[in-house]
Scaffold this motif. Structure first.
Motif, PDB file in Angstrom:
ATOM      1  N   ILE A 284       0.841  -1.206   0.000  1.00 25.74           N
ATOM      2  CA  ILE A 284       0.000   0.000   0.000  1.00 25.74           C
ATOM      3  C   ILE A 284       0.874   1.253   0.000  1.00 25.74           C
ATOM      4  CG2 ILE A 284      -1.666   1.341   1.365  1.00 25.74           C
ATOM      5  CD1 ILE A 284      -3.002  -1.254   2.169  1.00 25.74           C
ATOM      6  N   LYS A 285       1.941   1.216   0.757  1.00 27.15           N
ATOM      7  CA  LYS A 285       2.872   2.341   0.786  1.00 27.15           C
ATOM      8  C   LYS A 285       3.481   2.571  -0.602  1.00 27.15           C
ATOM      9  CE  LYS A 285       7.189   2.236   2.013  1.00 27.15           C
ATOM     10  NZ  LYS A 285       8.338   1.647   2.693  1.00 27.15           N
TER      11      LYS A 285
ATOM     12  N   PHE B  19       2.233   1.676  -3.454  1.00 26.67           N
ATOM     13  CA  PHE B  19       1.171   2.140  -4.351  1.00 26.67           C
ATOM     14  C   PHE B  19       0.968   3.649  -4.199  1.00 26.67           C
ATOM     15  CE2 PHE B  19      -3.374   3.232  -4.633  1.00 26.67           C
ATOM     16  CZ  PHE B  19      -3.542   3.074  -5.999  1.00 26.67           C
ATOM     17  N   ARG B  20       0.953   4.094  -2.933  1.00 27.37           N
ATOM     18  CA  ARG B  20       0.771   5.528  -2.675  1.00 27.37           C
ATOM     19  C   ARG B  20       1.918   6.325  -3.306  1.00 27.37           C
ATOM     20  NH1 ARG B  20       0.562   5.270   2.734  1.00 27.37           N
ATOM     21  NH2 ARG B  20      -1.641   4.795   2.939  1.00 27.37           N
TER      22      ARG B  20
ATOM     23  N   GLN C  19       1.385   6.615  -7.013  1.00 22.67           N
ATOM     24  CA  GLN C  19       0.360   7.607  -7.336  1.00 22.67           C
ATOM     25  C   GLN C  19       0.939   9.017  -7.271  1.00 22.67           C
ATOM     26  OE1 GLN C  19      -2.510   6.931  -8.538  1.00 22.67           O
ATOM     27  NE2 GLN C  19      -3.803   5.664  -7.254  1.00 22.67           N
TER      28      GLN C  19
ATOM     29  N   LEU D 228      -0.255  13.374 -10.148  1.00 22.33           N
ATOM     30  CA  LEU D 228      -1.656  13.767 -10.145  1.00 22.33           C
ATOM     31  C   LEU D 228      -1.755  15.128  -9.464  1.00 22.33           C
ATOM     32  CD1 LEU D 228      -3.087  10.336  -9.059  1.00 22.33           C
ATOM     33  CD2 LEU D 228      -3.215  11.359 -11.330  1.00 22.33           C
TER      34      LEU D 228
ATOM     35  N   ASP E  95      -6.463  15.614  -6.016  1.00 19.13           N
ATOM     36  CA  ASP E  95      -6.799  14.195  -6.003  1.00 19.13           C
ATOM     37  C   ASP E  95      -6.308  13.510  -4.744  1.00 19.13           C
ATOM     38  OD1 ASP E  95      -8.059  14.293  -8.432  1.00 19.13           O
ATOM     39  OD2 ASP E  95      -6.184  14.060  -9.534  1.00 19.13           O
ATOM     40  N   PHE E  96      -5.499  14.207  -3.947  1.00 18.31           N
ATOM     41  CA  PHE E  96      -4.912  13.548  -2.786  1.00 18.31           C
ATOM     42  C   PHE E  96      -5.627  13.828  -1.485  1.00 18.31           C
ATOM     43  CE2 PHE E  96      -1.337  12.953  -5.588  1.00 18.31           C
ATOM     44  CZ  PHE E  96      -1.169  11.610  -5.381  1.00 18.31           C
TER      45      PHE E  96
ATOM     46  N   VAL F  97      -9.576   6.474  -4.736  1.00 22.16           N
ATOM     47  CA  VAL F  97      -8.318   6.190  -5.410  1.00 22.16           C
ATOM     48  C   VAL F  97      -8.531   6.338  -6.906  1.00 22.16           C
ATOM     49  CG1 VAL F  97      -6.665   4.387  -5.917  1.00 22.16           C
ATOM     50  CG2 VAL F  97      -7.556   4.654  -3.601  1.00 22.16           C
ATOM     51  N   ASP F  98      -7.650   7.128  -7.526  1.00 20.91           N
ATOM     52  CA  ASP F  98      -7.831   7.412  -8.939  1.00 20.91           C
ATOM     53  C   ASP F  98      -7.342   6.282  -9.816  1.00 20.91           C
ATOM     54  OD1 ASP F  98      -8.623  10.383  -9.128  1.00 20.91           O
ATOM     55  OD2 ASP F  98      -7.120  10.229  -7.539  1.00 20.91           O
ATOM     56  N   GLU F  99      -7.980   6.179 -10.949  1.00 15.32           N
ATOM     57  CA  GLU F  99      -7.427   5.295 -11.969  1.00 15.32           C
ATOM     58  C   GLU F  99      -6.155   5.955 -12.490  1.00 15.32           C
ATOM     59  OE1 GLU F  99      -9.432   3.182 -14.628  1.00 15.32           O
ATOM     60  OE2 GLU F  99     -11.393   3.187 -13.667  1.00 15.32           O
TER      61      GLU F  99
ATOM     62  N   VAL G 291     -12.661   2.414  -3.627  1.00  8.97           N
ATOM     63  CA  VAL G 291     -11.723   2.353  -2.514  1.00  8.97           C
ATOM     64  C   VAL G 291     -11.159   3.746  -2.245  1.00  8.97           C
ATOM     65  CG1 VAL G 291      -9.626   1.300  -1.646  1.00  8.97           C
ATOM     66  CG2 VAL G 291     -11.084   0.032  -3.214  1.00  8.97           C
TER      67      VAL G 291
ATOM     68  N   TYR H  22      -8.394   6.329  -0.105  1.00  8.86           N
ATOM     69  CA  TYR H  22      -7.109   6.308   0.583  1.00  8.86           C
ATOM     70  C   TYR H  22      -7.303   6.061   2.068  1.00  8.86           C
ATOM     71  CZ  TYR H  22      -4.614   7.981  -3.502  1.00  8.86           C
ATOM     72  OH  TYR H  22      -4.054   8.075  -4.742  1.00  8.86           O
TER      73      TYR H  22
END
Lengths: 358, 358
Positions: free
Chosen positions: A321-322, A324-325, A328, A333, A337-338, A344-346, B10, B12
């Motif tokens: 998960i870390k 992935f973040r 992103q 982005l 978006d944060f 969670v954005d595509e 989902v 964050y």
């Protein structure tokens, strides 16, 4: 009587034996951790399946131990087709499933309950790993699932290391077997080397062994390690140690350790001088940690295969998960978006640019 | 009814909440590990006390996180006078000792058995550390023991971070208090800064606070970080968070997490559309991991004090025997001395040359 022991009578052997006790405890705690984390990882799997490109984005952030082996073509394939990753401590999982079945059937067959049937119970090793990749249909291979298993094994003493004899070669670590990939015509990213590795492994002990090994070695001699596809990792072997050989070696080491401990206890009780005659026969484990010694499989197609597996299991998997973040954030982005409550954005359709490593 | 949830719904926040559950499990397992390892560390302490210069040799091999702060004078002092190091997860140790006492007295006072007295039990945090150095008499200070404690604390929400409000500032980490050293005249390796840090800390809330803080800051402004003694580490503060503030903050975060989980469960049950109105109020923990934000103690004399503590506890302490062996090897003893059965050698009298870092 009861002479005080020499103040500096500690041996390296005694320190190594204590470290082995710490290792035993680590394994026990890791076994417990594997069991306790399982439901959380199952929930994570359900969550991240709803996030497009979760695993490709995670692997894009993989540490250098893995990243160095991902070629541009590998990266494109992973981004376009990797759907899921799953890593299990499969020995623990299978033991738990077996004991659930045993418990379920225990009412019908109460006589077989418990395992006090005289045989030594071999506890499941939580260091053994099953690493499973699920792919969408793609241009490169027909498989939807590629799974590679790594078994934590103990090398027989003496054995291939030969040389010093005794307990010199107490290597232990991850071993595996080559996994074949059903490449589509002209699409084999390993240039045929993986197939040859599978064939050489399967031919061991048959009259095809010499030919298959020679063919593999000839291909390896022509292959540059630098450009080798990550998929060659599926061919990693490590060492050829059977489960039985490993259990015997581990039991031997454990017995020797116990004998040394008994001798030391006796020494302490009798006083140092009385036990002088029973000097240790220099039979310590020797802690031979040189991974490059000649016990390794001599026709390895992916030398760091165990390091990749351990890095996947101990870093990428728990920190997915870390990572992935991070991915992103690097996809630049917009700040909006944060917001933490946002969905969670595509990721954008184009392959994200390769990250900068610090 | 029962509309399928959006495939990519989902947040964050949901990922962060799952990570928090993993963290909770990690803490629980670390607590167990601390208990289980204790007898092994006690045996190790007994063994290594029989080895001259064990701990100075270990520290000589410390990783860069620590090594960069050990000045040549510090190194000489440690080599000539450091007798012992002991690191305990003291909250766990003290809770276990208290429950042993409770169990011992339970026969006399059975009514007080159990803790189901309505108050919330705060479990001991295994991340809190007591780091204790024992010294031989030396030219620099009169203390025989220097112990520094680090408490794992949660920052109150909002609080000093101010700004975004809400749960923005959910920092958690190690905090400490300055420990004074009884320097001998002219021998203060920190040039007086440590004393000023102790005084400023003690003056907090009194009418001496402004003066003491100004004196500390003036000294800090004149001090070069590069040449600062390792002993300034004893002055590390981190953040000023009381145990009560920390417990309240942790309970609040836990309650909010539970509320979010309940909302999500409701959403799943009712279908996504029915619960649309109850949008999350953007109250996620925010996972504010920026350690350089302004919540830190503004007159810190040793910025990386928590990193040093964690490196000591998670690397140097568990790997001490390994580091000791490395040090012995670097002391260029002859090969013969390394036979595994041989006794551990006394290091040569001269200070070993500073190791090469790779």
């Amino acid at each position: 009587m009861a002479a005080t022991p020499q103040p500096s009578s500690v041996t390296y052997e005694e320190l190594a034996d204590l470290e082995a006790e710490f290792d035993d405890l680590d394994v026990e705690l890791l076994r417990l951790q594997a069991r306790r984390e399982r439901p959380l990882y199952e929930r994570r799997a359900q969550l991240v399946r709803r996030i497009p490109n979760f695993w490709p984005l995670v692997l894009e952030q993989a540490p250098p131990e893995i990243d160095q082996y991902i070629q541009p073509t590998d990266a494109n394939l992973l981004l376009s087709a990797l759907e899921d990753v799953e890593i299990t401590r499969f020995e623990v999982l299978e033991a738990d499933e077996a004991s659930t079945i045993a418990a379920d059937t225990a009412t019908e067959a109460p006589a077989m309950a418990g395992s006090a049937n005289g045989t030594t119970t071999v506890l499941p090793d939580p260091r053994s790993l099953a690493i499973r990749f699920t792919f969408a249909p793609n241009d490169y291979f027909a498989d939807r699932v590629l799974e590679k298993r790594f078994w934590y094994r103990h090398a027989p003493s003496g054995g291939r290391n030969g040389g010093s004899g005794g307990d010199g070669g107490s290597w232990s670590g991850l071993v595996s077997e080559p996994v074949s990939v059903q490449w589509k015509p002209g699409k084999d990213l390993t240039g045929g080397v993986l197939d040859l590795a599978v064939q050489a492994f399967q031919a061991a002990g048959t009259d095809r062994e010499a030919d298959a090994t020679a063919a593999l070695q000839a291909a390896l001699d022509k292959t540059s390690v630098d450009g080798l596809s990550f998929f060659a990792w599926f061919g990693y072997v490590g060492r050829r140690i059977t489960a039985q050989e490993s259990q015997t070696a581990a039991a031997e080491q454990r017995a020797k350790r116990a004998a040394r401990e008994a001798r030391r206890a006796e020494k302490r009780n009798q006083g140092a001088s009385a036990a002088e005659g029973e000097e240790d026969e220099n039979d310590a484990d020797g802690e031979d940690e040189d991974e490059d010694d000649d016990g390794g499989y001599p026709h390895e197609i992916f030398l760091d295969g165990d390091t990749v597996a351990v890095t996947l299991a101990e870093d990428v998997w728990p920190n997915a998960i870390k990572y992935f973040r991070q991915a992103q954030e690097q996809d630049a982005l917009s700040d909006d978006d944060f917001e933490s409550g946002s969905e969670v954005d595509e990721p954008s359709g184009a392959p994200p640019s390769k990250k900068q490593k610090t």
